[in-house]
Write a protein that holds these residues in place. Structure first.
Motif, PDB file in Angstrom:
ATOM      1  N   GLU A 182      34.918  43.029  72.087  1.00 30.14           N
ATOM      2  CA  GLU A 182      34.993  41.575  71.901  1.00 30.14           C
ATOM      3  C   GLU A 182      33.673  40.908  72.262  1.00 30.14           C
ATOM      4  OE1 GLU A 182      37.734  37.782  73.373  1.00 30.14           O
ATOM      5  OE2 GLU A 182      38.218  39.844  73.997  1.00 30.14           O
ATOM      6  N   MET A 183      33.029  41.387  73.304  1.00 27.34           N
ATOM      7  CA  MET A 183      31.721  40.847  73.682  1.00 27.34           C
ATOM      8  C   MET A 183      30.694  41.089  72.578  1.00 27.34           C
ATOM      9  SD  MET A 183      31.539  41.933  77.707  1.00 27.34           S
ATOM     10  CE  MET A 183      29.857  41.371  77.842  1.00 27.34           C
ATOM     11  N   GLU A 184      30.692  42.288  72.010  1.00 29.72           N
ATOM     12  CA  GLU A 184      29.766  42.581  70.919  1.00 29.72           C
ATOM     13  C   GLU A 184      30.056  41.694  69.706  1.00 29.72           C
ATOM     14  OE1 GLU A 184      28.415  47.211  71.496  1.00 29.72           O
ATOM     15  OE2 GLU A 184      30.206  46.785  70.310  1.00 29.72           O
ATOM     16  N   GLY A 185      31.338  41.468  69.425  1.00 30.39           N
ATOM     17  CA  GLY A 185      31.676  40.590  68.310  1.00 30.39           C
ATOM     18  C   GLY A 185      31.215  39.157  68.533  1.00 30.39           C
ATOM     19  N   MET A 186      31.362  38.675  69.758  1.00 30.62           N
ATOM     20  CA  MET A 186      30.905  37.315  70.062  1.00 30.62           C
ATOM     21  C   MET A 186      29.389  37.217  69.952  1.00 30.62           C
ATOM     22  SD  MET A 186      33.424  36.439  73.271  1.00 30.62           S
ATOM     23  CE  MET A 186      32.677  34.829  73.516  1.00 30.62           C
ATOM     24  N   ILE A 187      28.675  38.248  70.380  1.00 32.47           N
ATOM     25  CA  ILE A 187      27.210  38.247  70.274  1.00 32.47           C
ATOM     26  C   ILE A 187      26.797  38.228  68.812  1.00 32.47           C
ATOM     27  CG2 ILE A 187      25.134  39.611  70.701  1.00 32.47           C
ATOM     28  CD1 ILE A 187      26.424  40.587  73.281  1.00 32.47           C
ATOM     29  N   ASP A 188      27.460  39.067  67.993  1.00 36.62           N
ATOM     30  CA  ASP A 188      27.123  39.101  66.564  1.00 36.62           C
ATOM     31  C   ASP A 188      27.388  37.758  65.899  1.00 36.62           C
ATOM     32  OD1 ASP A 188      26.362  41.729  66.816  1.00 36.62           O
ATOM     33  OD2 ASP A 188      28.313  42.529  66.201  1.00 36.62           O
ATOM     34  N   SER A 189      28.523  37.126  66.211  1.00 34.79           N
ATOM     35  CA  SER A 189      28.856  35.832  65.605  1.00 34.79           C
ATOM     36  C   SER A 189      27.866  34.752  66.019  1.00 34.79           C
ATOM     37  CB  SER A 189      30.277  35.422  66.004  1.00 34.79           C
ATOM     38  OG  SER A 189      31.223  36.351  65.524  1.00 34.79           O
ATOM     39  N   THR A 190      27.515  34.747  67.302  1.00 30.19           N
ATOM     40  CA  THR A 190      26.571  33.730  67.778  1.00 30.19           C
ATOM     41  C   THR A 190      25.203  33.915  67.148  1.00 30.19           C
ATOM     42  OG1 THR A 190      27.758  33.643  69.881  1.00 30.19           O
ATOM     43  CG2 THR A 190      25.558  32.693  69.824  1.00 30.19           C
ATOM     44  N   LEU A 191      24.736  35.145  67.049  1.00 32.60           N
ATOM     45  CA  LEU A 191      23.442  35.401  66.422  1.00 32.60           C
ATOM     46  C   LEU A 191      23.470  35.025  64.949  1.00 32.60           C
ATOM     47  CD1 LEU A 191      22.437  38.825  68.039  1.00 32.60           C
ATOM     48  CD2 LEU A 191      21.502  36.573  68.537  1.00 32.60           C
ATOM     49  N   GLU A 192      24.563  35.312  64.283  1.00 32.68           N
ATOM     50  CA  GLU A 192      24.680  34.965  62.872  1.00 32.68           C
ATOM     51  C   GLU A 192      24.622  33.456  62.685  1.00 32.68           C
ATOM     52  OE1 GLU A 192      25.056  35.684  58.794  1.00 32.68           O
ATOM     53  OE2 GLU A 192      24.755  37.112  60.440  1.00 32.68           O
ATOM     54  N   PHE A 193      25.265  32.728  63.570  1.00 39.12           N
ATOM     55  CA  PHE A 193      25.250  31.266  63.463  1.00 39.12           C
ATOM     56  C   PHE A 193      23.871  30.702  63.798  1.00 39.12           C
ATOM     57  CE2 PHE A 193      25.599  27.267  65.915  1.00 39.12           C
ATOM     58  CZ  PHE A 193      25.915  26.426  64.869  1.00 39.12           C
ATOM     59  N   LEU A 194      23.268  31.185  64.873  1.00 38.44           N
ATOM     60  CA  LEU A 194      21.976  30.658  65.293  1.00 38.44           C
ATOM     61  C   LEU A 194      20.846  31.078  64.369  1.00 38.44           C
ATOM     62  CD1 LEU A 194      22.211  31.167  69.167  1.00 38.44           C
ATOM     63  CD2 LEU A 194      22.565  29.076  67.859  1.00 38.44           C
ATOM     64  N   ARG A 195      21.107  32.077  63.535  1.00 35.60           N
ATOM     65  CA  ARG A 195      20.067  32.496  62.601  1.00 35.60           C
ATOM     66  C   ARG A 195      19.780  31.388  61.601  1.00 35.60           C
ATOM     67  NH1 ARG A 195      22.114  37.096  61.489  1.00 35.60           N
ATOM     68  NH2 ARG A 195      20.938  38.246  63.066  1.00 35.60           N
ATOM     69  N   GLY A 196      20.734  30.504  61.393  1.00 36.99           N
ATOM     70  CA  GLY A 196      20.500  29.308  60.579  1.00 36.99           C
ATOM     71  C   GLY A 196      20.155  29.593  59.133  1.00 36.99           C
ATOM     72  N   GLY A 197      20.683  30.645  58.540  1.00 38.09           N
ATOM     73  CA  GLY A 197      20.425  30.923  57.137  1.00 38.09           C
ATOM     74  C   GLY A 197      19.222  31.796  56.891  1.00 38.09           C
ATOM     75  N   VAL A 198      18.463  32.141  57.937  1.00 34.77           N
ATOM     76  CA  VAL A 198      17.296  32.998  57.755  1.00 34.77           C
ATOM     77  C   VAL A 198      17.774  34.413  57.497  1.00 34.77           C
ATOM     78  CG1 VAL A 198      15.209  33.899  58.815  1.00 34.77           C
ATOM     79  CG2 VAL A 198      15.906  31.536  59.227  1.00 34.77           C
ATOM     80  N   SER A 199      17.357  35.001  56.391  1.00 30.54           N
ATOM     81  CA  SER A 199      17.789  36.344  56.041  1.00 30.54           C
ATOM     82  C   SER A 199      16.717  37.009  55.210  1.00 30.54           C
ATOM     83  CB  SER A 199      19.122  36.308  55.280  1.00 30.54           C
ATOM     84  OG  SER A 199      19.495  37.596  54.874  1.00 30.54           O
TER      85      SER A 199
END
Length: 378
Positions: A182-199
């Motif tokens: 669950e901690m890893e999932g929360m980290i992945d979700s937060t990073l995905e959101f904070l990435r702000g569309g950069v890909s």
């Protein structure tokens, strides 16, 4: 006037009746041509005396000079044309500035805006270029910091996971592993959101139905009641991992808050419509827009069954809008939630790819968001 008067009074002899314009000397008007507005009349009476009087001629009919009128119209048209050309020249940099602002994207190399035009416009273009460089630098620095934090967090999580394998109590080991996951999932979700569309992921044609089918099969393998129906193929242009993450979040919500989930893919005149339905409780009307806000969860317990970071729908909407699509939420009449995602189909790949790279919406109209309800955000 003289001829008319003599016609009316034949007794007026030419030597006893005189009529004419006043001269400049009499009016002392110089070059003003004021004499043309006054007539002087002299009439000799029977006793030999003269009666002199004047009469204005302001009521006389004057004929328009069409040559002067034509020249005036030509001058007016010429002035309008020159004014329009000058206005277009002055506002062209502003239009370029507006287009650059609309196409601004964090995942592309910034192209400096031409600093041309009037001084104020050049200053605005220079300020825009500076602002874009600062935003790019800020996002880059933030991503580096996030990557470092992610690495630092994953390292102790990995150590804890290895240590949990040494536990003799299997039940406790499973609980620890679930918490770490669950901690890893929360980290992945937060990073995905904070990435702000950069890909850095490449944009390419994708069979979105195959992507959804993979997600449905994964949930079915986990024992969830998930079904997929509708068209068997649907090609869109976009980023595979981003679209897969968006549909995984939406379908995962349907599985989490309902006992079953139904996914239907249909063709529309503009593209594809993917409908995800569940039989969950739904949400109140006042929370329609709120569920799309980051870190918002309508279910506050954050238990293992329904816990999450509150970023699932936020990320899904950002991905869908970035691909020129729409996302709409609505409660089902029989109970549960209906999520409808529309994406433009792949047509004229070269032109569509150029639009996506440039940051333009793929659909003819700009992306919009319609919200009606949702049971809870991931």
């Amino acid at each position: 006037m003289e001829a008319k008067l003599k016609e009316l009074v034949p007794d007026l002899a030419s030597e006893s009746f005189r009529l004419g314009f006043a001269d400049d000397g009499a009016l002392n008007s110089g070059d003003a041509d004021a004499y043309r507005h006054m007539m002087l009349v002299s009439v000799r009476l029977d006793d030999g005396s003269w009666v002199n009087f004047s009469s204005t001629t302001l009521g006389a009919t004057q004929h328009a000079d069409w040559s002067v009128l034509t020249v005036t119209i030509c001058f007016g048209v010429a002035i309008i044309v020159v004014a329009v050309l000058l206005l277009r020249w002055a506002t062209r940099p502003l239009r370029d500035l507006a287009v650059a602002a609309e196409r601004f994207s964090l995942d592309q190399i910034p192209k400096p805006l031409d600093e041309t035009g009037p001084a104020e416009v050049r200053r605005a273009a220079r300020a825009f270029n500076t602002m874009r460089e600062r935003i790019q630098r800020l996002v880059s620095e933030r991503m580096q910091a996030l990557a470092a934090v992610s690495h630092d967090l994953r390292t102790p999580i990995t150590r804890l996971r290895l240590r949990s394998e040494l536990m003799d109590d299997e039940a406790t080991r499973d609980l620890v592993d679930a918490d770490l996951a669950e901690m890893e999932g929360m980290i992945d979700s937060t990073l995905e959101f904070l990435r702000g569309g950069v890909s850095s992921e490449a944009i390419r044609p994708i069979d979105i139905v195959s992507v959804i089918e993979t997600i449905v099969d994964d949930h079915a393998d986990q024992g969830h009641a998930v079904s997929l129906s509708g068209t068997s193929h649907g090609r869109v242009l976009g980023r595979l991992l981003a679209l897969k993450r968006a549909f995984w979040n939406v379908i995962g919500n349907a599985v989490k808050y309902g006992t079953r989930a139904m996914v239907v893919v249909t063709e529309t005149p503009d593209g594809l419509a993917i409908t995800i339905e569940d039989d969950g409780p739904g949400i109140l009307e006042r929370d329609f827009e709120r569920v799309f806000q980051p870190f918002v969860r309508l279910e506050e317990s954050r238990g293992r069954d329904t816990g999450g970071s509150g970023l699932g729908l936020t990320i899904a909407r950002a991905v869908v809008l970035a691909h020129g699509g729409e996302i709409a939420l609505a409660n089902r009449p029989e109970g549960g939630l209906r999520v409808t995602i529309t994406l433009p189909r792949l047509a004229q790949p070269e032109q569509q790819l150029a639009q996506v790279i440039a940051g333009d919406p793929v659909l003819p109209h700009g992306p919009t968001v319609h919200t009606a309800s949702h049971s809870a955000s991931t």
